[in-house]
Design an enzyme around this catalytic site. Structure first.
Site, PDB file in Angstrom:
ATOM      1  CB  CYS A 147      -0.951   0.000   1.199  1.00 18.68           C
ATOM      2  SG  CYS A 147      -2.190  -1.319   1.144  1.00 18.68           S
ATOM      3  CG  HIS A 149      -3.038   3.682   2.035  1.00 22.00           C
ATOM      4  ND1 HIS A 149      -3.498   3.251   0.804  1.00 22.00           N
ATOM      5  CD2 HIS A 149      -3.120   2.600   2.878  1.00 22.00           C
ATOM      6  CE1 HIS A 149      -3.835   1.981   0.890  1.00 22.00           C
ATOM      7  NE2 HIS A 149      -3.617   1.566   2.128  1.00 22.00           N
ATOM      8  CG  ASN A 175      -6.351  -0.693   1.000  1.00 17.84           C
ATOM      9  OD1 ASN A 175      -5.656  -0.248   0.087  1.00 17.84           O
ATOM     10  ND2 ASN A 175      -5.833  -1.188   2.111  1.00 17.84           N
TER      11      ASN A 175
END
Length: 313
Positions: A118, A240, A270
């Site tokens: 990520c 993020h 996500n």
């Protein structure tokens, strides 16, 4: 004046099925819309179709083609392609960036992959910027492409409801003015490898949360200090997009007003390395970034790896 890497354009791929939270109940997952929203803030996400033959390189190439079209660039003017992905076309080699290179016909570029989960955008932007600052490249594309739905365990309600598929690409070019990537800061702690890994995706949610809400603000402050700046100088933070609680906690810890924090996790979930550039594209479309603005991007991901970038628009 020394060279800097300026962001010229951001492109995005549009593909897959829009999956609302309630759809997981129909899949037999022991969950509900309320359960997912209350814990993550996610309402929906995009999943590539089960029978869709496209690979990560296909959606990455689509995102890059969109960016090139927006910028009016020909693919053969690229000197490098950096691909950040956790779902590469091949388990070992070749690099997905090389496959993307062929698909967009960037015949004069070289391709390399960055594996940082990520945190892929933050790490990839640092790599791409350094190529330019070093004088090795004039034009670099950073492609962040993820097909997370293909590495999820749909029996694990703690992970399968959190992720989505997505792809976006950022074009960078050498500049000699005050705009561009001012700097990056990166950190990892291999002692935390076991709290988040794949495939399939397995996660100790509480441990990941503790790491994120501690390290994202800390590294943001450290980077700002290195650049002689403060939180008050930040015009927009693009974190993020993993979990609304992490996003809100990071903003509150840093003392950044909610209106200066970009949030779109509710619509995408996500998408790993692609969350920040997708949010960046949306922020540009909404007019939330103006010339001269200072943009902070920050992420945490499996490894555990965390990092931040400062960009003067």
């Amino acid at each position: 004046m020394s060279l800097r890497a300026g962001i010229v354009e951001v492109g995005q791929a549009h593909f897959g099925d829009h999956v609302e939270n309630d759809a997981f109940v129909g899949m037999g997952v022991d969950t509900s819309d309320e359960w997912i929203r209350s814990r993550s803030g996610i309402e929906r996400r995009w999943f590539i179709g089960k029978d869709d033959p496209r690979k990560t390189s296909d959606v990455g190439a689509e995102a890059l083609s969109d960016a090139l079209a927006r910028a009016g660039w020909s693919a053969d003017t690229l000197d490098a392609i950096v691909c950040a992905t956790s779902t590469p076309d091949f388990a070992s080699y070749p690099a997905t960036a090389c496959v993307i290179q062929e698909k967009v016909k960037a015949i004069n570029a070289f391709g390399v992959d960055a594996t940082a989960a990520c945190t892929g955008f933050v790490v990839g932007l640092n790599i791409a910027s350094n190529y330019i600052v070093a004088g090795q490249c004039k034009r670099v594309a950073l492609v962040c492409a993820e097909l997370n739905s293909r590495i999820l365990n749909f029996q694990d309600r703690n992970t399968c409801v959190l992720f989505g598929d997505g792809a976006a690409a950022v074009l960078l070019e050498a500049r000699e003015d005050d705009s561009g990537v001012l700097g990056s800061d990166l950190k990892s702690d291999g002692r935390l490898v076991s709290i988040l890994d794949a495939p399939p995706v397995r996660m100790d949610g509480k441990a990941v949360y503790r790491c994120a809400v501690t390290e994202m603000p800390a590294i943001s402050r450290r980077l700002l200090e290195k650049q002689g700046l403060t939180v008050a100088d930040v015009d927009l933070m693009i974190p993020h997009q993993a979990n609304i609680r992490i996003i809100e906690s990071t903003g509150q810890n840093l003392g950044i007003a909610p209106e200066k924090v970009m949030v779109n996790v509710q619509n995408y979930g996500n998408t790993s390395s692609a969350t920040i550039p997708i949010a960046l594209r949306q922020a540009l479309d909404e007019g939330r970034i103006q010339k001269g603005d200072l943009v902070l991007t920050v992420a945490v991901g499996a490894g555990m790896i965390w990092g931040a970038n400062l960009i003067r628009w």
